[in-house]
Scaffold this active site. Structure first.
Site, PDB file in Angstrom:
ATOM      1  N   GLU A 108      -1.519  10.827   5.963  1.00  0.00           N
ATOM      2  CA  GLU A 108      -0.585  11.294   5.221  1.00  0.00           C
ATOM      3  C   GLU A 108      -0.394  12.728   4.964  1.00  0.00           C
ATOM      4  O   GLU A 108       0.769  13.278   4.949  1.00  0.00           O
ATOM      5  CB  GLU A 108      -0.564  10.566   3.545  1.00  0.00           C
ATOM      6  CG  GLU A 108      -0.309   9.312   3.558  1.00  0.00           C
ATOM      7  CD  GLU A 108      -1.413   8.242   3.797  1.00  0.00           C
ATOM      8  OE1 GLU A 108      -2.479   8.734   4.345  1.00  0.00           O
ATOM      9  OE2 GLU A 108      -0.974   7.037   3.834  1.00  0.00           O
TER      10      GLU A 108
ATOM     11  N   HIS B 295      -5.017   1.378  -6.057  1.00  0.00           N
ATOM     12  CA  HIS B 295      -3.662   0.701  -5.724  1.00  0.00           C
ATOM     13  C   HIS B 295      -2.576   0.656  -6.649  1.00  0.00           C
ATOM     14  O   HIS B 295      -1.499  -0.014  -6.469  1.00  0.00           O
ATOM     15  CB  HIS B 295      -3.479  -0.363  -4.841  1.00  0.00           C
ATOM     16  CG  HIS B 295      -4.295   0.070  -3.295  1.00  0.00           C
ATOM     17  ND1 HIS B 295      -5.559   0.279  -3.021  1.00  0.00           N
ATOM     18  CD2 HIS B 295      -3.716   0.183  -2.207  1.00  0.00           C
ATOM     19  CE1 HIS B 295      -5.665   0.691  -1.978  1.00  0.00           C
ATOM     20  NE2 HIS B 295      -4.689   0.449  -1.334  1.00  0.00           N
TER      21      HIS B 295
END
Lengths: 339, 460
Positions: free
Chosen positions: B194, B263
């Site tokens: 990322e 998450h």
């Protein structure tokens, strides 16, 4: 690992024929301009006219000047916060850079960026970035843009040996090698990341091999010798333009001044600095080569010295007379108004 | 003759001690020579000569404390190299008016804010949203894909990049069919990296390309947040307007189901904090399609917060090929008179359910779907509050420094006198998201909490 074979630094003697007289004169002039500009910036900082952080490039001039000679229109340059030399090398005006240092409206960023944050789309200079290592991923993105547009331009992405320990450097190596992006990664190894020497910071000692796992060819280059820099740069540029993916250059260089203006540089001896200055200075080396090998006279060099001095003095005058940005500038350039 | 001035050797130094002279009167000096040592507020520093010449006079003896910056400390008789005029004398007398400037600017900022606060005293009718004609039913997932496909057809500089967006067709199947239509140069699978690919996309955007970066979830954007904020959001300002960054960061945000703390985070408040970013959080499929198209066309960095649970939900979407929505406009999803319920993303659905339940109790709730978080459409919110005089805000994220806190504060700034009760917020609980089904349910805003909040502010 044959592709990633590493070349050793070249001695000054080996370099002579790579640059003609005119090109070497140009390089001498550009290096001198950076040197004098930085000395002036240091002086203005001392007078309180430049604030905040100010990282001088004195000692490393051969790196940007030698590489810039290998580039063409449309190529991109990006670097960290030690960026004044890179900007002058790309042809950005001394006035605009100095006025940015003093925080005036005539600066490249209208006084809103400062020493570490300047840009010129026209000259292909994409900053000027204050976060160590961030410019490496951004520079891969400049190379990506060339790949996407299918042109043969290259992105020259500079970072220090200190930044070479950031994770995103290796993420960028992987992406660039995977996608065969035209990126020349240039590690300016000036031996000290602020006060931490390479020995104390990196288990990898030969940084030109740091791209080897991804098959990125690397070279160690004598970054104090503009001719050696230019030679290596030509190899790197040819590799990238031909679509072979990224290339890594480790420039062995040295900064004479502290990390920033407020760094007393107690982590190295005065003698070490003096020795580099006296024996390896890129400007003195070029000067000697011009006179010995190319028959350039003192008088010819004096003309260049005077021209450079005038440019720098003009930039300092401009940087002190250009007004501070209007208060309304506080609220501009936050977002682009939708078209 | 050149004066050597006491130098400032750190950003904060105003005075220092002249600890030691390393040169004496009569010494020849060349540029780079260390002439003195100075103790600053941080360290002992060596002072190097800038000019060449002979040191004719020392004006401040060594050992002197508290020497102000720019005080002449010595005089230099110009040698051959000192032909240029030192700017020292000119400037020493003209210190920069730093303090005053900051004061003036602060005061001005205040003025501006108050100026911007002028919402009409009487609730003016909202400009009606454009009628786009006939609609058809589609899922949020299809709407997002169609938006990207339409913009990629329209503009060859638009491309999609992220993990599993191409061959896998999207981890949540949002990019289904895009690789087939646009090919691997424009629909790009990245490694799990990322920080690297976000920085790369931002660099590409600096050159004028228009990347869409998909985060498999916004939780992973934290790996890349430095590039989103320091590189994408701030560069336009730092470049004096030269270098824009037309980029969209999109992906699911907030809690899905049973994926626990790492998450399940909701990022609206994080990104909305930052000047230089736009932040969008659609609820319906029409929001998703119309606003994603606008986000891709916008010349600024846009954070586009989707929701995994909404992906499969269906809504009516205009069939008009040109359908697009304006960024920065909230939507009154349900008109009412007794209480305003402000929300965004999946929580709009909860607010709508609450409004239905409240109707059964004789309370008429107006539901405002913010759609864009930044810039916040406070006019639409304030207009509603001026009508209902009561405010409830529903937000999936944590309460501390959340979007509901911002909405409440702006309502106080714009419509304080219209409030008949203190605003109430319903947020996610102030805990990391638990895994256990019962605890997870407790951690997220619930229907009865919204109903209770509306009853509280209406004193029922």
């Amino acid at each position: 690992m044959a592709e990633a074979a590493t070349r050793k630094p070249r001695g000054k003697g080996a370099a002579a024929p790579a640059m003609g007289r005119d090109q070497l004169l140009r390089a001498y002039r550009d290096m001198l301009l950076i040197r004098r500009f930085e000395e002036k910036a240091g002086q203005l900082y001392g007078m309180g006219l430049i604030g905040g952080f100010c990282h001088l490039y004195i000692g490393q001039e051969a790196v940007v000047v030698g590489l810039q000679l290998c580039l063409k229109d449309g190529d991109q340059v990006i670097t960290s916060y030690r960026d004044h030399g890179h900007m002058l090398a790309t042809g950005m005006e001394a006035r605009g850079v100095m006025a940015e240092l003093t925080g005036r409206i005539g600066g490249y960023s209208k006084g809103k960026g400062g020493s570490m944050h300047m840009f010129s789309r026209e000259k292909g200079f994409f900053g000027g970035h204050g976060i160590v290592g961030a410019q490496v991923a951004l520079g891969a993105g400049l190379g990506f843009a060339n790949w996407y547009r299918q042109n043969d331009n290259v992105s020259v992405t500079y970072f220090g040996e200190g930044a070479s320990n950031q994770g995103q450097v290796y993420e960028s190596f992987n992406l660039a090698a995977l996608m065969k992006l035209p990126v020349i990664f240039v590690i300016e190894n000036n031996k000290y990341a602020m006060g931490t020497s390479l020995d104390r910071a990196s288990a990898s000692k030969d940084l030109s091999k740091n791209g080897a796992p991804w098959g990125i060819p690397g070279e160690q280059v004598n970054g104090m010798d503009v001719t050696a820099v230019k030679e290596a740069g030509e190899r790197a540029v040819a590799h990238c333009r031909a679509g072979n993916g990224p290339y890594l250059l480790e420039m062995k260089t040295y900064r004479y001044r502290g990390h920033s203006m407020s760094d007393p540089a107690k982590y190295r001896t005065r003698e070490e600095v003096q020795k580099m200055r006296e024996q390896n200075d890129c400007i003195e080396t070029a000067r000697k080569l011009l006179m010995d090998a190319h028959g350039v006279t003192e008088a010819e060099l004096k003309v260049i010295d005077d021209e450079v001095k005038a440019i720098v003095q003009d930039s300092a005058d401009f940087a002190q007379t250009s007004p501070e940005p209007d208060e309304s500038e506080l609220y501009t350039d936050i977002l682009i108004e939708a078209r | 003759m050149t004066q050597i001035l006491m130098p400032a050797l750190s950003p904060t130094m105003t005075e220092g001690k002249l600890a030691r002279w390393l040169k004496k009167e009569g010494d020849a000096i060349k540029a780079g020579d260390v002439i003195a040592e100075i103790e600053t507020d941080k360290a002992t520093m060596e002072v190097e000569a800038v000019d060449e010449g002979t040191l004719t006079r020392i004006l401040v003896p060594e050992g002197t404390d508290a020497v102000s910056v720019n005080t002449p400390i010595a005089e230099l008789n110009g040698g051959a190299g000192a032909s240029e005029k030192a700017p020292a004398q000119r400037e020493a007398a003209a210190p920069l008016p730093k303090g005053e400037d900051h004061g003036a600017v602060a005061a001005r900022g205040q003025d501006k804010k108050e100026g911007a606060a002028s919402v009409p005293a009487q609730p003016a009718a909202a400009a009606p949203e454009k009628d786009w004609g006939p609609t058809r039913t589609m899922t949020v997932r299809e709407a997002l894909r169609d938006a990207m496909a339409a913009e990629m057809r329209r503009d060859p500089d638009v491309f999609l990049m992220g993990e599993e967006v191409a061959q896998y067709q999207g981890a949540y199947k949002i990019s289904q069919g895009l690789l087939e239509e646009f090919g691997p140069r424009r629909v790009i699978d990245t490694p799990i990296t990322e920080h690297g690919f976000t920085g790369m996309a931002v660099g590409a955007a600096f050159t004028g390309l228009k990347p869409i970066v998909e985060f498999m979830t916004f939780n992973f954007s934290m790996q890349a947040i430095d590039h989103i904020i320091n590189s994408a959001a701030k560069t336009l300002y730092m470049s004096g307007g030269q270098l824009g960054c037309p980029i969209v960061f999109r992906g699911p945000n907030g809690a899905a189901a049973r994926v626990a703390a790492q998450h399940s985070q909701e990022y609206a408040s994080w990104y909305a904090h930052v000047p230089g970013l736009k932040v969008i959080a659609p609820w319906s499929a029409a929001d998703a399609k119309g606003l994603l198209r606008a986000a891709i066309r916008d010349p600024n960095p846009v954070i586009f917060l989707e929701n995994e649970i909404l992906y499969g939900q269906s809504f009516e979407v205009p069939v008009d090929e040109d359908f697009i929505l304006p960024i920065g406009k909230a939507k009154v999803e349900r008109a009412g008179t007794d209480v305003t319920i402000v929300s965004f993303s999946i929580m709009v659905g909860l607010a709508m359910q609450a409004a239905e339940a409240l109707a059964g109790m004789g309370i008429s709730a107006e539901v405002v779907n913010l759609r864009t978080i930044r810039p916040l459409d406070i006019e639409t919110v304030a207009r509603s509050v001026k009508k209902t005089n009561r405010l409830v805000i529903v937000e999936e994220g944590w309460p501390f420094a959340g979007i509901s806190a911002e909405v409440a504060m702006q309502v106080l700034e714009h419509a304080f006198d219209d409030l008949d009760a203190p605003p109430v917020r319903v947020c996610g609980e102030d805990v990391p998201m638990p895994y256990a089904a019962n605890l997870e349910k407790l951690a997220l805003p619930r229907l009865e909490q919204v109903v209770d909040a509306a009853k509280r502010v209406t004193y029922r």
